[in-house]
Write a protein that holds these residues in place. Structure first.
Motif, PDB file in Angstrom:
ATOM      1  N   CYS A  44       0.858  -1.172   0.000  1.00 30.64           N
ATOM      2  CA  CYS A  44       0.000   0.000   0.000  1.00 30.64           C
ATOM      3  C   CYS A  44       0.903   1.233   0.000  1.00 30.64           C
ATOM      4  CB  CYS A  44      -0.909   0.003   1.228  1.00 30.64           C
ATOM      5  SG  CYS A  44      -1.972   1.453   1.327  1.00 30.64           S
ATOM      6  N   ASN A  46      -0.424   4.476  -0.480  1.00 30.86           N
ATOM      7  CA  ASN A  46      -1.123   5.640   0.048  1.00 30.86           C
ATOM      8  C   ASN A  46      -2.587   5.269   0.300  1.00 30.86           C
ATOM      9  OD1 ASN A  46      -1.624   8.288   0.782  1.00 30.86           O
ATOM     10  ND2 ASN A  46      -1.876   9.009  -1.314  1.00 30.86           N
ATOM     11  N   THR A  47      -3.198   5.960   1.226  1.00 29.84           N
ATOM     12  CA  THR A  47      -4.639   5.878   1.420  1.00 29.84           C
ATOM     13  C   THR A  47      -5.174   7.303   1.432  1.00 29.84           C
ATOM     14  OG1 THR A  47      -4.507   5.946   3.828  1.00 29.84           O
ATOM     15  CG2 THR A  47      -4.525   3.776   2.815  1.00 29.84           C
ATOM     16  N   TYR A  48      -6.357   7.472   0.911  1.00 30.75           N
ATOM     17  CA  TYR A  48      -6.997   8.785   0.957  1.00 30.75           C
ATOM     18  C   TYR A  48      -8.500   8.608   0.956  1.00 30.75           C
ATOM     19  CZ  TYR A  48      -7.507   8.296  -4.123  1.00 30.75           C
ATOM     20  OH  TYR A  48      -7.818   7.858  -5.380  1.00 30.75           O
ATOM     21  N   HIS A  64     -10.054   5.135  -0.343  1.00 27.32           N
ATOM     22  CA  HIS A  64      -9.293   4.650  -1.497  1.00 27.32           C
ATOM     23  C   HIS A  64      -7.916   4.197  -1.018  1.00 27.32           C
ATOM     24  CE1 HIS A  64     -11.699   6.406  -4.915  1.00 27.32           C
ATOM     25  NE2 HIS A  64     -12.243   7.008  -3.867  1.00 27.32           N
ATOM     26  N   HIS A  65      -7.385   3.182  -1.690  1.00 28.66           N
ATOM     27  CA  HIS A  65      -6.016   2.731  -1.450  1.00 28.66           C
ATOM     28  C   HIS A  65      -5.268   2.759  -2.786  1.00 28.66           C
ATOM     29  CE1 HIS A  65      -7.963   0.800   2.051  1.00 28.66           C
ATOM     30  NE2 HIS A  65      -6.789   0.966   2.623  1.00 28.66           N
ATOM     31  N   VAL A  66      -4.017   3.131  -2.732  1.00 32.50           N
ATOM     32  CA  VAL A  66      -3.142   3.044  -3.899  1.00 32.50           C
ATOM     33  C   VAL A  66      -2.131   1.934  -3.605  1.00 32.50           C
ATOM     34  CG1 VAL A  66      -1.489   4.241  -5.381  1.00 32.50           C
ATOM     35  CG2 VAL A  66      -3.412   5.506  -4.370  1.00 32.50           C
ATOM     36  N   TYR A  67      -2.135   0.916  -4.470  1.00 31.54           N
ATOM     37  CA  TYR A  67      -1.257  -0.241  -4.288  1.00 31.54           C
ATOM     38  C   TYR A  67      -0.253  -0.326  -5.431  1.00 31.54           C
ATOM     39  CZ  TYR A  67      -4.879  -1.942  -1.075  1.00 31.54           C
ATOM     40  OH  TYR A  67      -5.767  -2.073  -0.053  1.00 31.54           O
ATOM     41  N   ARG A  78       0.740  -0.062 -10.632  1.00 30.14           N
ATOM     42  CA  ARG A  78       0.073   0.654  -9.552  1.00 30.14           C
ATOM     43  C   ARG A  78      -1.406   0.721  -9.884  1.00 30.14           C
ATOM     44  NH1 ARG A  78       3.683   5.936  -7.865  1.00 30.14           N
ATOM     45  NH2 ARG A  78       5.453   4.701  -7.134  1.00 30.14           N
ATOM     46  N   ASP A  80      -5.397   2.037  -8.085  1.00 30.35           N
ATOM     47  CA  ASP A  80      -6.200   2.695  -7.066  1.00 30.35           C
ATOM     48  C   ASP A  80      -7.447   1.846  -6.878  1.00 30.35           C
ATOM     49  OD1 ASP A  80      -8.204   4.368  -5.862  1.00 30.35           O
ATOM     50  OD2 ASP A  80      -6.990   6.101  -6.379  1.00 30.35           O
ATOM     51  N   GLU A  81      -7.771   1.530  -5.640  1.00 32.33           N
ATOM     52  CA  GLU A  81      -8.940   0.681  -5.378  1.00 32.33           C
ATOM     53  C   GLU A  81      -9.826   1.313  -4.316  1.00 32.33           C
ATOM     54  OE1 GLU A  81      -9.431  -3.942  -5.594  1.00 32.33           O
ATOM     55  OE2 GLU A  81      -8.208  -3.398  -3.861  1.00 32.33           O
TER      56      GLU A  81
END
Length: 145
Positions: A44, A46-48, A64-67, A78, A80-81
């Motif tokens: 992971c 970032n999270t926002y 949201h998570h960016v993996y 990469r 975004d989920e």
């Protein structure tokens, strides 16, 4: 003016039909990824949170998570989920599932087929009611003229 009474519900119904198609495609893709996908260790980044609404509407927040992960072939991706586990924070390692032919469509969501079916089904029913409402409106307008 008369054409507008048919055009507006027609456009709304068309948008709802496209929404149903997208929902079903996404659910089938997610299900196939869970069933037949390859796994990789992801991280992971970032999270926002996105918020919407306000003023006179209720405020809604979406996590949201960016993996990021690397495929078995060594390609790095990469994505975004939406709607992942709220306990996952930046720096955490997660299991990522992806299809070998479409590694950009990865997911870090844990398999939950029942939840996927219920969520998709509820949205499809809602959009179906909207479509029926648009058709009934157009029929009622037509019969009144």
């Amino acid at each position: 003016m008369e054409a507008l009474l048919y055009l507006a519900p027609g456009l709304i119904a068309t948008g709802c039909v496209l929404g149903v198609v997208q929902l079903i495609r996404r659910a089938l893709r997610t299900s196939r990824t869970w069933a037949h996908g390859l796994t990789a260790e992801g991280r992971c980044l970032n999270t926002y949170t996105k918020t919407s609404g306000g003023h006179d509407d209720a405020v809604r927040s979406t996590l949201h998570h960016v993996y990021e992960y690397t495929t078995r072939e060594g390609e790095r991706f990469r994505f975004d989920e939406v709607g992942g586990d709220s306990t996952v924070v930046a720096g955490d390692h997660v299991v990522v599932r992806y299809l070998a032919e479409r590694p950009q469509w990865a997911t870090a969501l844990q398999p939950a087929r029942g939840r996927l079916v219920l969520g998709t089904g509820a949205l499809v029913v809602f959009l179906g009611v909207m479509i029926v409402g648009c058709v009934l409106f157009a029929v009622t307008v037509h019969s009144a003229m």
